[in-house]
Design a protein around this motif. Structure first.
Motif, mmCIF file in Angstrom:
data_model
loop_
_atom_site.group_PDB
_atom_site.id
_atom_site.type_symbol
_atom_site.label_atom_id
_atom_site.label_comp_id
_atom_site.label_asym_id
_atom_site.label_seq_id
_atom_site.Cartn_x
_atom_site.Cartn_y
_atom_site.Cartn_z
ATOM 1 N N LEU A 212 38.392 3.606 16.864
ATOM 2 C CA LEU A 212 37.299 4.348 17.462
ATOM 3 C C LEU A 212 36.150 3.375 17.719
ATOM 4 N N PRO A 213 35.658 3.284 18.948
ATOM 5 C CA PRO A 213 34.536 2.372 19.213
ATOM 6 C C PRO A 213 33.334 2.747 18.349
ATOM 7 N N ASP A 214 32.580 1.751 17.908
ATOM 8 C CA ASP A 214 31.432 2.003 17.030
ATOM 9 C C ASP A 214 30.375 0.945 17.305
ATOM 10 N N PHE A 215 29.172 1.380 17.601
ATOM 11 C CA PHE A 215 28.101 0.448 17.917
ATOM 12 C C PHE A 215 27.569 -0.254 16.677
ATOM 13 N N ASP A 216 26.898 -1.373 16.910
ATOM 14 C CA ASP A 216 26.302 -2.140 15.826
ATOM 15 C C ASP A 216 25.124 -1.403 15.201
ATOM 16 N N VAL B 277 27.596 11.408 26.819
ATOM 17 C CA VAL B 277 27.260 12.088 25.573
ATOM 18 C C VAL B 277 27.576 11.128 24.430
ATOM 19 N N LEU B 278 26.700 11.083 23.436
ATOM 20 C CA LEU B 278 26.914 10.233 22.261
ATOM 21 C C LEU B 278 27.446 11.086 21.120
ATOM 22 N N ILE B 279 28.571 10.682 20.549
ATOM 23 C CA ILE B 279 29.167 11.371 19.404
ATOM 24 C C ILE B 279 28.791 10.588 18.153
ATOM 25 N N VAL B 280 28.107 11.258 17.226
ATOM 26 C CA VAL B 280 27.661 10.614 16.002
ATOM 27 C C VAL B 280 28.388 11.231 14.815
ATOM 28 N N LEU B 281 29.058 10.392 14.035
ATOM 29 C CA LEU B 281 29.721 10.854 12.814
ATOM 30 C C LEU B 281 28.847 10.480 11.628
ATOM 31 N N GLN B 282 28.466 11.470 10.845
ATOM 32 C CA GLN B 282 27.691 11.231 9.634
ATOM 33 C C GLN B 282 28.455 11.767 8.439
ATOM 34 N N GLY B 283 28.373 11.054 7.344
ATOM 35 C CA GLY B 283 29.035 11.497 6.127
ATOM 36 C C GLY B 283 29.374 10.316 5.255
ATOM 37 N N GLU B 284 30.203 10.568 4.266
ATOM 38 C CA GLU B 284 30.558 9.506 3.324
ATOM 39 C C GLU B 284 32.016 9.616 2.920
ATOM 40 N N ASP B 285 32.551 8.481 2.534
ATOM 41 C CA ASP B 285 33.846 8.390 1.862
ATOM 42 C C ASP B 285 34.983 9.048 2.635
ATOM 43 N N ARG C 251 36.928 10.373 11.232
ATOM 44 C CA ARG C 251 37.044 9.215 12.126
ATOM 45 C C ARG C 251 38.471 9.115 12.685
ATOM 46 N N GLU C 252 39.463 9.325 11.836
ATOM 47 C CA GLU C 252 40.851 9.243 12.284
ATOM 48 C C GLU C 252 41.198 10.384 13.241
ATOM 49 N N THR C 253 40.669 11.569 12.978
ATOM 50 C CA THR C 253 40.902 12.701 13.884
ATOM 51 C C THR C 253 40.296 12.405 15.248
ATOM 52 N N LEU C 254 39.066 11.928 15.239
ATOM 53 C CA LEU C 254 38.375 11.633 16.498
ATOM 54 C C LEU C 254 39.003 10.442 17.211
ATOM 55 N N ARG C 255 39.532 9.528 16.427
ATOM 56 C CA ARG C 255 40.189 8.348 16.991
ATOM 57 C C ARG C 255 41.353 8.751 17.898
ATOM 58 N N VAL D 288 29.274 5.660 14.158
ATOM 59 C CA VAL D 288 29.710 6.196 12.870
ATOM 60 C C VAL D 288 28.652 5.936 11.816
ATOM 61 N N SER D 289 28.230 7.033 11.140
ATOM 62 C CA SER D 289 27.293 6.984 10.026
ATOM 63 C C SER D 289 26.036 6.171 10.341
ATOM 64 N N PRO D 290 25.229 6.640 11.270
ATOM 65 C CA PRO D 290 24.025 5.887 11.626
ATOM 66 C C PRO D 290 22.993 5.889 10.509
#
Length: 198
Positions: free
Chosen positions: A32-36, A51-59, A66-70, A86-88
Motif C-alpha cells: 500500500l503506498p504510504d507518504f513520508d 481523495v486521501l485515505i488515512v489509516l489511523q490506529g495501532e498494532d 492495511r492488508e485489507t486496503l492493500r 498510514v497512521s499520520p
C-alpha cells in the motif's frame, strides 16, 4: 535517442533486455503506498485532485486494515484514484476539519492548495472489503463532481496572491550553471556562461 525514435525497434530491444531477467510474481498485491509525512500526503492529494485515505490506529488492527486496503487499492476500479497515508502524526488533525484522533479509515477531501482538508467519512479498521470499496467509489464520485479541474498557471497565481507556499525537502529550481546553487531566475545564465557558450 539511440534508436532514432523507431518505436518498433525500441520495443523489441526492451523486450530482449527484459527477457534476460527471471520473472518473479508475488502472490500478494504490491504494498500500500504510504507518504513520508501527512503534510506531504495532503499536499500531493490536492495537487493530483484525489481523495486521501488515512489509516489511523495501532498494532494488529491497523495492520489488518492495511492488508485489507492493500488488496482493494490495486483492483481495477480503484487503482490510481486515491492516495494513502498510514497512521499520520496527531498534530495533523488541526489541518483536517472533522478528523479526530481516533482509529479508523478516514476519507479526506483536500483543499485547493493542500494545506487543509475536510473529512468526508470514516470507517472502522475492521470494516469489510465490500464496505470499504463502496465508500471509496462513492467518495471518488462525489469528489470528482465537486472539484474544479486545476489550470496550472491560474492555480499558481492564486496561490501566490494568497501567500501560500509549500516548502519541500528539496529546493525548487535547477542549478543551470553548475555552481552548486539553485538558480531562481528562469533562463538566466552568468556572464561567464554567456562568454564561453558556443
Amino acid at each position: 535517442m539511440g534508436y532514432a525514435h523507431d518505436a518498433g525497434t525500441i520495443v523489441t530491444k526492451l523486450t530482449e533486455i527484459a527477457d534476460t531477467y527471471e520473472r518473479r510474481r508475488s502472490p500478494q498485491s504490491p504494498l500500500l503506498p504510504d507518504f513520508d509525512s501527512a503534510r506531504q500526503a495532503l499536499n500531493v492529494a490536492s495537487a493530483d485532485q484525489r481523495v486521501l485515505i488515512v489509516l489511523q490506529g495501532e498494532d494488529l488492527p491497523l495492520e489488518k486494515a492495511r492488508e485489507t486496503l492493500r488488496a482493494i487499492a490495486w483492483s481495477d476500479d480503484i487503482i490510481g484514484r486515491f492516495h494513502y497515508d498510514v497512521s499520520p502524526e496527531s498534530r495533523w488533525h488541526d489541518s483536517v476539519d472533522g478528523l479526530a484522533d481516533t482509529a479508523g479509515i478516514h476519507l479526506i477531501f483536500p483543499s485547493e492548495f493542500g494545506n487543509e482538508g475536510t473529512l468526508h467519512c470514516s470507517l472502522t479498521l475492521s470494516a469489510s472489503p465490500d464496505a470499504i470499496r463502496r465508500a471509496l467509489i462513492a467518495a471518488n464520485r462525489e469528489h470528482a463532481a465537486t472539484t474544479q479541474p486545476k489550470v496550472y498557471a491560474r492555480h499558481v497565481t492564486r496561490g501566490r496572491q494568497q501567500g501560500i507556499y509549500f516548502e519541500g525537502n528539496v529546493p525548487y529550481g535547477e542549478d543551470r550553471d553548475a555552481d552548486g546553487e539553485i538558480d531562481h531566475h528562469r533562463g538566466r545564465r552568468s556572464d561567464a556562461d554567456s562568454k564561453t557558450a558556443p
